[in-house]
Design an enzyme around this catalytic site. Sequence first.
Site, mmCIF file in Angstrom:
data_model
loop_
_atom_site.group_PDB
_atom_site.id
_atom_site.type_symbol
_atom_site.label_atom_id
_atom_site.label_comp_id
_atom_site.label_asym_id
_atom_site.label_seq_id
_atom_site.Cartn_x
_atom_site.Cartn_y
_atom_site.Cartn_z
ATOM 1 C CD1 TRP A 103 -1.581 -2.546 1.902
ATOM 2 C CD2 TRP A 103 -3.119 -1.009 -0.169
ATOM 3 N NE1 TRP A 103 -3.143 -2.664 1.953
ATOM 4 C CE2 TRP A 103 -3.547 -2.115 0.311
ATOM 5 C CE3 TRP A 103 -3.199 -0.605 -1.335
ATOM 6 C CZ2 TRP A 103 -4.341 -3.130 -0.212
ATOM 7 C CZ3 TRP A 103 -4.233 -1.424 -1.896
ATOM 8 C CH2 TRP A 103 -5.364 -2.021 -1.659
ATOM 9 C CG ASP A 172 -3.264 4.158 3.663
ATOM 10 O OD1 ASP A 172 -4.162 3.346 5.095
ATOM 11 O OD2 ASP A 172 -2.803 2.847 2.850
ATOM 12 C CE LYS A 196 -8.442 -3.258 4.531
ATOM 13 N NZ LYS A 196 -7.946 -2.796 3.397
HETATM 14 C C1 LIG Z 1 -7.250 -1.955 2.209
HETATM 15 C C2 LIG Z 1 -5.908 -0.806 2.455
HETATM 16 C C3 LIG Z 1 -6.118 -0.057 1.555
HETATM 17 C C4 LIG Z 1 -6.814 0.308 -0.152
HETATM 18 O O1 LIG Z 1 -7.707 0.418 -0.114
HETATM 19 P P1 LIG Z 1 -9.094 1.326 -0.434
HETATM 20 O O2 LIG Z 1 -10.909 1.497 0.137
HETATM 21 O O3 LIG Z 1 -9.542 -0.822 -1.108
HETATM 22 O O4 LIG Z 1 -8.611 1.737 -2.076
HETATM 23 C C5 LIG Z 1 -5.005 0.800 1.374
HETATM 24 N N1 LIG Z 1 -4.385 1.167 2.740
HETATM 25 C C6 LIG Z 1 -3.929 -0.200 3.861
HETATM 26 C C7 LIG Z 1 -3.373 0.288 4.403
HETATM 27 C C8 LIG Z 1 -5.342 -0.832 3.382
HETATM 28 O O5 LIG Z 1 -5.200 -1.736 4.133
#
Ligand SMILES: *Cc1c(COP(=O)(O)O)cnc(C)c1O
Length: 360
Positions: A103, A172, A196
Amino acid sequence: MTERIYNFSAGPAVMPVEVLQEARENLLSLGTSGIGILEHSHRGKAYMAVHEEAEALCRELAGISADYQVLFLQGGASLQFSMVPMNLLGAGATADYLVTGNWSQKAVAEARRCGDVHIACSSEDRNFAYIPKTCTFSAKPAYVHYTSNNTIYGTEFAAEPENPTGAPLVCDASSDIFSRPLPVSKYGLIYAGAQKNLGPSGVTLVIIRNDLVERGPKELATMLQYRTYAADHSLYNTPPTFGIYIMGLVFKWIKKQGGLAAVEQVNRDKAGKLYRYLDESRLFRATADRDSRSLMNVTFVTGDAARNDKFVATAKKAGLDGLKGHRNVGGMRASLYNAFPPAGVDALIDVMREFEAHAS
Ligand SMILES: *Cc1c(COP(=O)(O)O)cnc(C)c1O
């Protein structure tokens, strides 16, 4: 109704049962309105109350001051990979990125479309099995970006990384937001896809310091500027109303659990139990370095691909779903987000013990 099973999926992921039950009631009629939550106008009084409560609970849980905006966007965390540099990486400037997984790499790739990127550290040399201890920053970064929990690799920053640059820290936090207290004042911007730890897919939470809201060029497309959302309480256009509603219910549920410090304790207990078993096991082992282990995503292997597959199939038969690891790591991954019940960890350990006893 079919009985619910233990869902170890990395995302979309397990939700608190109480939240689902309350949502089920309100699908047909939100309170006494006679209109379901999916059917209310986003400009109407009933939905406005839902929207405002979600924001208020978010602020209350994390102690977010008036210096920050709480925004509800769409496009997932992935759109933030682009919006962050589009708004915060000015012409000729450099942004620093800590690269701790897939990511982070994707975030870097999008930032490079906007300007210069400096890699402050990377754990790619060992397939992202650890969190680097030191970073080397550029002279004057526009911001410093990191991924607090690496969903695929099962690693997590124990605390915010050192950031001596004075530049805004951008995170993030998609897979560990609200799994523990969040010291918002250390950040310039925090973003997370909801699917999540916060709710359903389709809504992205962005917490942004007021001064950064105005940093983006006004030539950007309207929907790509943070100020568009900040100016209208995320109601410039139709927001993802259902996702925001569910997120509000999840916030309420977290508050009922005792808040972020209380859920952190439960998360420590759940993951701690599983890591303890892994450390004792002669068959299974955790893939992440001990000091970098994630409380949210526990990645582990047997050392034999066929045996891993056999374990995943065995666990599935026992009602434990979603344990297959990401292809970048292989093996297994148990995602233990806030809503994952402690009894599910016990069930997993029982199945592992049984499997280990019969493996030779
Ligand atoms: C799942 C995830 C993403 C991607 O998220 P989307 O909402 O599908 O764009 C980005 N960063 C992390 C740390 C993730 O776990």
